[in-house]
Scaffold this active site. Structure first.
Site, mmCIF file in Angstrom:
data_model
loop_
_atom_site.group_PDB
_atom_site.id
_atom_site.type_symbol
_atom_site.label_atom_id
_atom_site.label_comp_id
_atom_site.label_asym_id
_atom_site.label_seq_id
_atom_site.Cartn_x
_atom_site.Cartn_y
_atom_site.Cartn_z
ATOM 1 N N LYS A 163 -16.504 3.763 -4.659
ATOM 2 C CA LYS A 163 -17.183 5.272 -3.463
ATOM 3 C C LYS A 163 -16.562 6.504 -3.683
ATOM 4 O O LYS A 163 -17.722 7.578 -3.229
ATOM 5 C CB LYS A 163 -16.828 4.544 -2.021
ATOM 6 N N GLY B 4 5.912 4.290 -9.455
ATOM 7 C CA GLY B 4 6.078 3.141 -11.148
ATOM 8 C C GLY B 4 5.415 2.350 -10.546
ATOM 9 O O GLY B 4 5.439 1.551 -9.501
ATOM 10 N N HIS C 266 1.662 3.570 4.866
ATOM 11 C CA HIS C 266 1.631 3.336 3.214
ATOM 12 C C HIS C 266 0.786 2.242 3.071
ATOM 13 O O HIS C 266 0.733 2.432 1.606
ATOM 14 C CB HIS C 266 3.437 3.871 3.129
ATOM 15 N N ARG D 93 12.343 -0.730 2.891
ATOM 16 C CA ARG D 93 11.529 0.340 3.247
ATOM 17 C C ARG D 93 11.495 -0.124 4.975
ATOM 18 O O ARG D 93 11.474 1.117 5.298
ATOM 19 C CB ARG D 93 9.791 0.366 3.233
ATOM 20 N N SER E 227 3.394 -2.924 -6.458
ATOM 21 C CA SER E 227 2.184 -3.510 -5.218
ATOM 22 C C SER E 227 1.099 -3.140 -6.999
ATOM 23 O O SER E 227 0.062 -3.854 -7.263
ATOM 24 C CB SER E 227 2.018 -2.214 -4.487
ATOM 25 N N LEU E 228 1.467 -2.679 -7.440
ATOM 26 C CA LEU E 228 0.870 -1.997 -8.687
ATOM 27 C C LEU E 228 0.516 -3.133 -9.374
ATOM 28 O O LEU E 228 -0.410 -3.926 -10.559
ATOM 29 C CB LEU E 228 0.803 -0.621 -9.675
ATOM 30 N N GLU F 171 14.849 1.808 -7.163
ATOM 31 C CA GLU F 171 13.651 2.163 -5.696
ATOM 32 C C GLU F 171 14.693 1.027 -4.002
ATOM 33 O O GLU F 171 15.268 -0.002 -5.242
ATOM 34 C CB GLU F 171 12.108 2.489 -5.437
ATOM 35 N N ALA G 99 -6.807 -2.670 -9.822
ATOM 36 C CA ALA G 99 -7.112 -4.004 -9.669
ATOM 37 C C ALA G 99 -8.228 -3.981 -11.115
ATOM 38 O O ALA G 99 -8.424 -4.676 -11.316
ATOM 39 C CB ALA G 99 -7.597 -4.390 -8.137
ATOM 40 N N ASP H 17 -12.531 -0.703 3.663
ATOM 41 C CA ASP H 17 -13.628 -1.511 4.033
ATOM 42 C C ASP H 17 -13.887 -3.282 3.236
ATOM 43 O O ASP H 17 -14.649 -3.959 3.599
ATOM 44 C CB ASP H 17 -14.475 -0.989 2.876
ATOM 45 N N ARG I 18 6.668 -5.305 1.617
ATOM 46 C CA ARG I 18 6.687 -5.447 0.527
ATOM 47 C C ARG I 18 7.288 -4.329 -0.706
ATOM 48 O O ARG I 18 7.974 -3.381 0.178
ATOM 49 C CB ARG I 18 5.219 -4.792 -0.079
ATOM 50 N N HIS J 6 6.062 4.444 4.805
ATOM 51 C CA HIS J 6 7.538 5.087 3.333
ATOM 52 C C HIS J 6 7.799 6.076 4.620
ATOM 53 O O HIS J 6 7.336 6.291 5.404
ATOM 54 C CB HIS J 6 6.527 5.625 2.897
ATOM 55 N N SER K 136 -12.109 1.159 -8.138
ATOM 56 C CA SER K 136 -11.445 1.956 -9.667
ATOM 57 C C SER K 136 -10.261 2.074 -9.273
ATOM 58 O O SER K 136 -10.183 2.953 -10.117
ATOM 59 C CB SER K 136 -12.920 2.505 -9.957
#
Ligand code: FAD
Ligand code: SIN
Length: 530
Positions: free
Chosen positions: A42, A56, A357, A296, A397-398, A121, A20, A228, A392, A249, A17
Site C-alpha cells: 500500500k 534483531g 507494539h 515485555r 516475530s521476524l 532481550e 513475510a 487491514d 510474544r 513495548h 512487502s
C-alpha cells in the site's frame, strides 16, 4: 472513482512487502519459475513494520552455551502457557536454516572476528539475537527488495491497496458463513495513482499485511499498520483468534507529538540499561526477579503501575554506565536520535514510556500457513500461529514471518498444480455511490478509535472500560458503514473500516477472556491471574 475494466490474472497474489511477503515471494519465484507472482503493497516498497525492527532475530546460534530447548522454554514462559508447543518447537528448530537463507539472500548481520554478534532481550535466557546494528529490519528490507527486483517473474506494485478478498460471496453472490468451506480467488485492489479498482484473480493469495498499531494513540508501528489483513479476513469469514493479546513495548522514547513513537530497543536493556522512576530510583526488583530482563508484558505493566502511582508522564532508562563506544557501535541510530533531542546517553537518562507494539493473535493459520479459507495463506504479524501465545518473546516475530513463509511455500510445492485458475470473477462495482461526505469526518473517526482504544483497551482493562469501548465502537461502526457507502473510495475510508473492525474484535475478545494472562490484564480479574 472510475469503475475499472482492469482485470489482472496472476498465479500468486502476495499482499504486503514486509519480511513475510517478500521471503515468500522469493521462494515461490525460484521454484515456480514459469509462474507469475504479484506483490502489492500500500505504500513504498519497504514501508512496513519490518523496516523499523531494531533488536534483531532470535535463533539458537552458539550451541556450546545455548540450545533449542532453552529457546523453546523462554518462548513458552513468555507466552504464559498459551503457546502451541508443537509450533514453538517447529519454529525454533527451523530458525537457523531460515536465518542462513536470509544471509544467503544478502542480509548482513553484525560480526566480530568472523563470528556473529549475539544480543539479548527481555525473556531470553541466552544471547541469541542476530542483528544489524539497531536497524535490523531496514537491512532485511534492503536485501530482500534488492533480491526481489532481480526476479523476472515477480511484479512489484506500490501504492496498491487491497480492499477486500474475493470469495464465493462475490463470485456466486452466495451468502457465506464462517463454518463453510470458503475459497479465496484473489482480491480487489485500489491503484491509488490511477484511481481505479483492479480485480486481481489469483490461484493462491498470501496475506502478509502485518499489524494494527494504528488503532492506538501511541504506537511504535508506522502509519501503514491499520489492521487491514484482519479486517479483510474477518469480512471474508476467516477464523480469527487471540487478538486481545496486544503487546505494549515498555520503552518507547517519550517525545510527545512524535508519531510513530521511536523505539528504544529492548536490546539496550540486554546491554545492561536500568529502568529508573521519574525521581531516579530503580524499581524493577519489586516486580520480577529477572528485573529489567523480565518479559515485555511484565516490564510494561510495571512501568504503567509506576506512572499511575506517581502521576508522572514517563520513567527513565539509564545507560550512563554502559561503555559509550560499545553502546554507540551497537545502537548508532538510537544514539543519534537521542543526541538530536539533546540527550547525551553518557550523562543523561532517556525518558521512556510504554507504547503499543505488536498484536499476538490474528488470522488463524496452521503449521503450513493455511488459513481456514481455501487457497488463502497468511504469515507474519497478521496471523495467530500458536507461536506467541499470550505474549510474544522479543525478536521471535521476524522469525515467525520467515518460517511460516517457508512452510507455505513447501505446502504449495505439493498442491499448487491442483489449483485451478478461477473464473467468473466479477469486476469491482461502485455504481450507486454518492460522493457527498466530508473527508474530515474520516480524520475525526480515526482519532476517536485511537482515543477509545488507548483509554479503555490499553495495558490495564476492566469490565466497565470494555463496555464503554464496545458502545462507542458500535456507533463508529454504523457511521463508517454510511461513510464507506457514500464517499469516494479511498485508502483513508478503507483503513478506517479496518481500524474499527480490528478495534471492535480486540474489545470483543477481551470481554470474553476471563483470566489475566500474558499481555491481557483486567483490573476486575486480579484474583484470577493465570
Ligand atoms: P510488515 O512488515 O508490517 O509488512 C506488512 C506489509 O503489508 C507492509 O508492506 C504494508 O504496507 C502492507 N499492507 C498492509 N495492508 C495492506 C493493504 N491493505 N494492501 C496492500 N498492502 C498492505 N520483531 C522482531 O522479531 N525483532 C525486532 O527487533 C523487532 N523490532 C521491532 C521494532 C519496531 C519499531 C516495530 C514496529 C516492530 C518490531 N518488531 C520486531 C516486530 C516485527 O517488526 C513485525 O512483527 C514484523 O516485521 C512483521 O512482518 P510482516 O511481514 O508480517 O508485516
Ligand atoms: C526491540 O528491539 O526492542 C523490539 C524487538 C521486538 O519487538 O521483538
Amino acid at each position: 472513482m472510475k469503475t475499472s475494466e482492469n482485470r489482472i490474472e496472476t498465479d500468486f497474489l502476495i499482499i504486503g512487502s514486509g519480511i513475510a511477503g517478500l521471503s515468500f515471494a522469493l521462494k515461490i519465484a525460484d521454484f515456480f519459475k514459469d509462474s507469475n507472482i504479484t506483490i502489492i503493497t500500500k505504500g513504498e516498497k519497504n514501508e512496513s513494520n519490518t523496516k523499523y525492527a531494531q533488536g534483531g532475530i532470535a535463533s539458537v546460534w552458539n550451541k556450546t552455551v545455548d540450545s533449542f530447548e532453552q529457546h523453546v522454554q523462554d518462548t513458552l514462559i513468555a507466552g504464559d502457557d498459551l503457546c502451541d508447543e508443537n509450533i514453538v518447537r517447529m519454529v525454533i528448530k527451523n530458525a537457523p536454516k531460515r536465518l542462513k537463507e536470509l544471509i544467503n539472500w544478502g542480509v548482513q548481520f553484525d560480526k566480530e572476528n568472523n563470528n556473529y554478534l549475539l544480543g539479548r532481550e527481555g525473556g531470553h535466557s541466552q544471547d541469541r539475537i542476530l542483528h544489524h546494528k539497531d536497524i535490523t529490519g531496514f537491512e532485511i528490507e534492503r536485501a530482500l527488495i534488492a533480491k526481489v527486483e532481480k526476479q523476472k517473474n515477480i511484479q512489484f506494485l506500490t501504492h496498491h491497496y487491497a480492499i477486500d478478498l474475493i470469495t464465493e460471496h462475490q463470485v456466486n453472490k452466495k451468502k457465506t458463513h464462517r463454518k463453510d468451506r470458503i475459497t479465496c480467488f484473489g482480491a480487489y485492489v485500489l491503484d491509488e495513482k490511477q484511481k481505479i479498482v483492479k480485480t486481481f484473480s489469483a490461484k493462491v493469495t498470501m496475506l502478509a499485511t502485518g499489524g494494527n498499531g494504528q488503532v492506538y494513540n501511541v504506537t511504535t508501528n508506522p502509519i501503514v499498520a491499520t489492521g487491514d489483513g484482519i479486517g479483510m479476513a474477518y469480512r471474508a469469514k476467516a477464523e480469527i483468534s487471540e487478538v486481545e493479546f496486544i503487546q505494549f513495548h515498555p520503552t518507547a522514547l517519550y517525545n510527545p507529538g512524535e508519531y510513530p513513537a521511536f523505539l528504544i530497543s529492548e536490546a539496550v536493556r540486554g546491554e545492561g540499561a536500568i529502568l529508573r522512576d521519574y525521581y531516579g530510583n530503580k524499581f524493577m526488583h519489586k516486580y520480577d526477579p529477572r528485573e529489567e530482563l523480565a518479559s515485555r508484558d511484565i516490564v510494561a505493566r510495571a512501568i504503567d503501575n509506576e506512572l499511575k502511582k506517581s502521576g508522572t508522564p514517563h520513567v527513565y532508562l539509564d545507560c550512563t554506565h554502559i561503555p559509550y563506544n560499545r553502546f554507540q557501535k551497537h545502537f548508532p541510530n538510537i544514539t543519534e536520535k537521542c543526541l538530536s533531542l539533546g540527550i547525551d546517553i553518557r550523562k543523561d537518562y532517556i525518558p521512556v514510556s510504554p507504547a503499543q507494539h505488536y498484536i499476538c493473535g490474528g488470522v488463524n493459520i496452521n503449521k503450513k500457513a493455511k488459513t481456514s479459507i481455501k487457497n488463502l495463506y497468511a504469515c507474519g504479524e497478521v496471523t495467530r500461529s500458536g507461536l506467541h501465545g499470550a505474549n510474544r518473546l522479543a525478536s521471535n516475530s521476524l522469525l515467525e514471518g520467515i518460517v511460516f513463509a517457508h512452510n507455505a511455500f513447501k505446502n504449495l510445492t505439493k498442491r499448487y498444480h491442483k489449483i485451478k485458475t478461477p473464473n467468473n470473477i466479477p469486476l469491482w462495482n461502485d455504481s450507486g455511490v454518492v460522493k457527498n461526505m466530508e473527508k474530515v469526518l474520516i480524520t475525526h473517526d480515526r482519532n476517536e478509535v485511537k482515543t477509545i482504544m488507548s483509554n479503555y483497551v490499553g495495558i490495564v482493562r476492566s469490565n466497565e472500560r470494555l463496555l464503554r469501548a464496545e458502545r462507542r465502537l458500535k456507533v463508529l461502526y454504523e457511521d463508517n458503514k454510511r461513510l464507506y457507502d457514500h464517499s469516494e473510495l479511498s485508502v483513508d475510508v478503507c483503513e478506517l473500516r479496518n481500524l474499527i473492525t480490528t478495534a471492535y474484535l480486540i474489545t470483543q475478545f477481551s470481554k470474553k477472556r476471563k483470566e489475566n494472562r500474558g499481555g491481557f490484564y483486567s483490573a476486575d480479574l486480579v484474583n484470577n491471574n493465570h
